[in-house]
Scaffold this motif. Structure first.
Motif, PDB file in Angstrom:
ATOM      1  N   LEU A 104       9.416   5.445   3.701  1.00  0.00           N
ATOM      2  CA  LEU A 104       8.654   4.800   2.629  1.00  0.00           C
ATOM      3  C   LEU A 104       9.560   4.595   1.417  1.00  0.00           C
ATOM      4  N   MET A 105       9.644   3.349   0.954  1.00  0.00           N
ATOM      5  CA  MET A 105      10.493   3.020  -0.196  1.00  0.00           C
ATOM      6  C   MET A 105       9.622   2.936  -1.446  1.00  0.00           C
ATOM      7  N   ALA A 106       9.921   3.764  -2.457  1.00  0.00           N
ATOM      8  CA  ALA A 106       9.118   3.812  -3.683  1.00  0.00           C
ATOM      9  C   ALA A 106       9.993   3.536  -4.900  1.00  0.00           C
ATOM     10  N   GLY A 107       9.369   3.054  -5.972  1.00  0.00           N
ATOM     11  CA  GLY A 107      10.122   2.808  -7.205  1.00  0.00           C
ATOM     12  C   GLY A 107       9.468   1.722  -8.035  1.00  0.00           C
ATOM     13  N   LEU A 108      10.000   1.518  -9.242  1.00  0.00           N
ATOM     14  CA  LEU A 108       9.448   0.496 -10.129  1.00  0.00           C
ATOM     15  C   LEU A 108       9.925  -0.889  -9.735  1.00  0.00           C
ATOM     16  N   GLN A 109       9.202  -1.914 -10.202  1.00  0.00           N
ATOM     17  CA  GLN A 109       9.625  -3.301  -9.980  1.00  0.00           C
ATOM     18  C   GLN A 109      10.962  -3.530 -10.674  1.00  0.00           C
ATOM     19  N   GLY A 110      11.862  -4.207  -9.983  1.00  0.00           N
ATOM     20  CA  GLY A 110      13.173  -4.487 -10.579  1.00  0.00           C
ATOM     21  C   GLY A 110      14.227  -3.454 -10.250  1.00  0.00           C
ATOM     22  N   ALA A 111      13.834  -2.360  -9.582  1.00  0.00           N
ATOM     23  CA  ALA A 111      14.814  -1.322  -9.235  1.00  0.00           C
ATOM     24  C   ALA A 111      15.680  -1.742  -8.052  1.00  0.00           C
ATOM     25  N   GLY A 112      15.215  -2.743  -7.294  1.00  0.00           N
ATOM     26  CA  GLY A 112      15.974  -3.219  -6.143  1.00  0.00           C
ATOM     27  C   GLY A 112      15.465  -2.689  -4.817  1.00  0.00           C
ATOM     28  N   LYS A 113      14.161  -2.382  -4.739  1.00  0.00           N
ATOM     29  CA  LYS A 113      13.598  -1.804  -3.502  1.00  0.00           C
ATOM     30  C   LYS A 113      13.733  -2.739  -2.300  1.00  0.00           C
ATOM     31  N   THR A 114      13.386  -4.013  -2.499  1.00  0.00           N
ATOM     32  CA  THR A 114      13.372  -4.942  -1.363  1.00  0.00           C
ATOM     33  C   THR A 114      14.780  -5.141  -0.787  1.00  0.00           C
ATOM     34  N   THR A 115      15.745  -5.378  -1.673  1.00  0.00           N
ATOM     35  CA  THR A 115      17.135  -5.539  -1.213  1.00  0.00           C
ATOM     36  C   THR A 115      17.638  -4.247  -0.592  1.00  0.00           C
ATOM     37  N   THR A 116      17.290  -3.117  -1.199  1.00  0.00           N
ATOM     38  CA  THR A 116      17.724  -1.824  -0.673  1.00  0.00           C
ATOM     39  C   THR A 116      17.121  -1.563   0.707  1.00  0.00           C
ATOM     40  N   LEU A 188      10.686   0.693   8.207  1.00  0.00           N
ATOM     41  CA  LEU A 188      10.947   0.743   6.766  1.00  0.00           C
ATOM     42  C   LEU A 188       9.815   0.030   6.033  1.00  0.00           C
ATOM     43  N   VAL A 189       9.147   0.740   5.138  1.00  0.00           N
ATOM     44  CA  VAL A 189       7.996   0.184   4.422  1.00  0.00           C
ATOM     45  C   VAL A 189       8.353  -0.047   2.960  1.00  0.00           C
ATOM     46  N   ASP A 190       8.438  -1.317   2.574  1.00  0.00           N
ATOM     47  CA  ASP A 190       8.723  -1.704   1.190  1.00  0.00           C
ATOM     48  C   ASP A 190       7.400  -1.744   0.429  1.00  0.00           C
ATOM     49  N   THR A 191       7.279  -0.936  -0.620  1.00  0.00           N
ATOM     50  CA  THR A 191       5.999  -0.856  -1.347  1.00  0.00           C
ATOM     51  C   THR A 191       6.034  -1.683  -2.633  1.00  0.00           C
ATOM     52  N   ALA A 192       4.876  -1.862  -3.220  1.00  0.00           N
ATOM     53  CA  ALA A 192       4.764  -2.629  -4.463  1.00  0.00           C
ATOM     54  C   ALA A 192       5.321  -1.838  -5.631  1.00  0.00           C
ATOM     55  N   GLY A 193       5.956  -2.552  -6.531  1.00  0.00           N
ATOM     56  CA  GLY A 193       6.423  -1.931  -7.770  1.00  0.00           C
ATOM     57  C   GLY A 193       5.648  -2.510  -8.934  1.00  0.00           C
ATOM     58  N   ARG A 194       5.708  -1.859 -10.053  1.00  0.00           N
ATOM     59  CA  ARG A 194       5.094  -2.393 -11.276  1.00  0.00           C
ATOM     60  C   ARG A 194       6.165  -2.401 -12.362  1.00  0.00           C
ATOM     61  N   LEU A 201      -0.959   1.977  -9.230  1.00  0.00           N
ATOM     62  CA  LEU A 201       0.260   2.015  -8.409  1.00  0.00           C
ATOM     63  C   LEU A 201       0.397   3.364  -7.725  1.00  0.00           C
ATOM     64  N   MET A 202       0.247   4.437  -8.494  1.00  0.00           N
ATOM     65  CA  MET A 202       0.453   5.772  -7.947  1.00  0.00           C
ATOM     66  C   MET A 202      -0.598   6.125  -6.887  1.00  0.00           C
ATOM     67  N   GLN A 203      -1.824   5.723  -7.115  1.00  0.00           N
ATOM     68  CA  GLN A 203      -2.868   6.025  -6.140  1.00  0.00           C
ATOM     69  C   GLN A 203      -2.633   5.257  -4.840  1.00  0.00           C
ATOM     70  N   GLU A 204      -2.213   4.002  -4.997  1.00  0.00           N
ATOM     71  CA  GLU A 204      -1.954   3.176  -3.811  1.00  0.00           C
ATOM     72  C   GLU A 204      -0.829   3.767  -2.957  1.00  0.00           C
ATOM     73  N   ILE A 205       0.241   4.198  -3.605  1.00  0.00           N
ATOM     74  CA  ILE A 205       1.379   4.717  -2.839  1.00  0.00           C
ATOM     75  C   ILE A 205       1.058   6.106  -2.257  1.00  0.00           C
ATOM     76  N   LYS A 206       0.207   6.865  -2.944  1.00  0.00           N
ATOM     77  CA  LYS A 206      -0.256   8.149  -2.383  1.00  0.00           C
ATOM     78  C   LYS A 206      -1.041   7.908  -1.087  1.00  0.00           C
ATOM     79  N   ASP A 207      -1.912   6.881  -1.109  1.00  0.00           N
ATOM     80  CA  ASP A 207      -2.709   6.539   0.078  1.00  0.00           C
ATOM     81  C   ASP A 207      -1.812   6.102   1.231  1.00  0.00           C
ATOM     82  N   LEU A 208      -0.790   5.291   0.905  1.00  0.00           N
ATOM     83  CA  LEU A 208       0.152   4.840   1.927  1.00  0.00           C
ATOM     84  C   LEU A 208       0.885   6.030   2.546  1.00  0.00           C
ATOM     85  N   HIS A 209       1.273   6.957   1.703  1.00  0.00           N
ATOM     86  CA  HIS A 209       1.989   8.150   2.172  1.00  0.00           C
ATOM     87  C   HIS A 209       1.101   8.952   3.127  1.00  0.00           C
TER      88      HIS A 209
END
Length: 458
Positions: A104-116, A188-194, A201-209
């Motif tokens: 699971l890939m987590a982080g803020l928008q603009g950190a480079g999650k999708t490319t990473t 590999l799961v790319d998640t939404a950033g804000r 955001l945090m609740q959504e990623i907790k549910d995914l986890h």
């Protein structure tokens, strides 16, 4: 890391090495400078305090006071404690799970999650020989799904389709089911950033986890964010059981604070570092080697790995055989050497891994200018006909003008390239089988950094 932190600590290292005697007074002076350098680099205050306390404790102990070379011993302590702050050695990625191993890939928008995500897919395919599936759960950011599709294809992995009208939970369940049925090793799961941390955001990623039960939850953080990275890290640590960190944009002119702070703040090891925008620009993070880079000591191991990975041994052997047989060195071969340099990641990437005392003179040279010069040479040769490349002696005034127009340069540039080619051609004629490494060293020795083919650091 072309950062203020590296510059300051490099200067301090030189001063420390010159110390014949270590006293409490000069240790205090040195530590004051180190503290200021770390704080200016946006290293979190608790991390700075802990680091300074550890260095002081060891510096005033028998380890330094009883040393024949106290200055060098002090440098080694700073190096060791820097490495300890960022982790111990290498923390490998965990794939020990019933396939597919979910990451699971987590982080803020603009950190480079999708490319990473794509970079990690490429790493797992090439280095670990895994069958990799990627999926995007980012249903909010325009074109995020398409972006992952594109970079996944470039990485050589498979992409699972999703649409903005779906719920992230449903996407994750469908992707996991597909990965199981089609025998993928890794999902590999790319998640939404804000743009900022929020409860949704945090609740959504907790549910995914909870849904995916991943073996790795990687926190992707921009190394250039400084203090903001620390605040983000705290929030994600509270929301998720992070297993590792990926530092992106370490090639930028960052202040370096995130690399030193984020591990201590989250308690999770740094597993990867993004060192270029290219899909192969992801390195397994080695704390000791990175500490050496911060102190201006370079990273020769990484340099050798980069050069080895970039060199086409088969092509080099063919060229060596061609030169040895007397067939001659033509402009096609010259072009191949220029393209080999690009495959190695370019000049700035190579120079970054050399010790600072070796790159001090080159530091005055504009690396961007040198790299543009390489691209210009490539363009000039590609504007020639196949016959002209094989027989450069045919290139006279009218041909030079046509080539210059085609490459968008002045005729003088064409003349300069042909002169450099003649120099290398002459060098090749003198070589009567000195071995592959000798050949490659000679290829790198044209004209130095100031112009012509850049001198390779091997």
């Amino acid at each position: 890391m072309a950062s203020a932190l590296t510059d300051k600590l490099t200067r301090l290292v030189k001063e420390m090495r010159g110390q014949a005697r270590i006293t409490e007074s000069n240790v205090q002076d040195m530590l004051r400078e180190v503290r200021m350098a770390l704080l200016e680099a946006d290293v979190a205050l608790p991390v700075v305090r802990d680091f300074i306390a550890r260095v002081k404790d060891k510096a005033l102990g028998q380890e330094v006071l009883g040393s024949l070379k106290p200055g060098q011993t002090l440098v080694s302590i700073v190096n060791r404690e820097l490495a300890a702050t960022m982790g111990e050695g290498v923390a490998d990625i965990n794939l020990a799970a019933q396939p597919p191993a979910v990451i699971l890939m987590a982080g803020l928008q603009g950190a480079g999650k999708t490319t990473t995500t794509a970079k990690l897919a490429k790493h797992l395919i090439e280095k670990r020989r895994k069958k990799v599936l990627t999926v995007s759960g980012d249903v909010y950011r325009p074109a995020a799904i398409e972006q992952l599709k594109t970079v996944t294809s470039q990485a050589g992995a498979e992409w699972f389709p999703s649409t903005p009208d779906q719920k992230p939970h449903d996407i994750a369940v469908a992707a996991l089911d597909y990965a199981r049925k089609h025998y993928f090793d890794v999902l590999l799961v790319d998640t939404a950033g804000r743009l900022a941390i929020d409860e949704v955001l945090m609740q959504e990623i907790k549910d995914l986890h909870a849904t995916l039960n991943p073996v790795e939850t990687l926190f992707v953080v921009d190394a250039m964010q400084g203090q903001d990275a620390i605040n983000t890290a705290k929030a994600f640590k509270e929301a998720l059981p992070l297993t590792g960190i990926v530092l992106t944009k370490l090639d930028g002119d960052s202040r370096g604070g995130a690399a030193l702070s984020v591990r201590q703040i989250t308690g999770a090891p740094i597993k990867f570092a993004g060192v270029s925008e290219k899909l192969d620009g992801l390195e397994v993070f080695d704390a000791e080697r990175h500490a050496g880079r911060i102190l201006g000591m370079g990273d020769i191991v990484a340099l050798v790995e980069q050069v080895t990975a970039g060199v086409d041994i088969e092509a080099a052997q063919k060229l060596a055989a061609k030169v040895k047989s007397g067939d001659g060195f033509d402009l096609n071969d010259f072009l191949a050497q220029i393209q080999q340099m690009k495959q190695m990641g370019g000049l700035s990437s190579l120079m970054d891994k050399l010790p600072s005392h070796l790159t001090a003179k080159a530091g005055a040279v504009d690396m961007d200018k040198a790299e543009k010069d390489i691209k210009r040479k490539e363009g000039i040769i590609q504007s020639m006909t196949p016959l002209e490349r094989r027989k450069p002696e045919l290139i006279k005034a009218t041909r030079k003008k046509r080539i210059a127009n085609g490459a968008g340069v002045h005729v003088q540039e064409v003349n300069r390239l042909l002169k450099e080619f003649e120099q290398m051609q002459g060098m090749m004629k003198k070589m009567k089988g000195g071995g592959l490494m000798k050949l490659m060293k000679k290829m790198g020795g044209m004209k130095g950094m100031g112009g012509g083919m850049p001198k390779m650091p091997f």
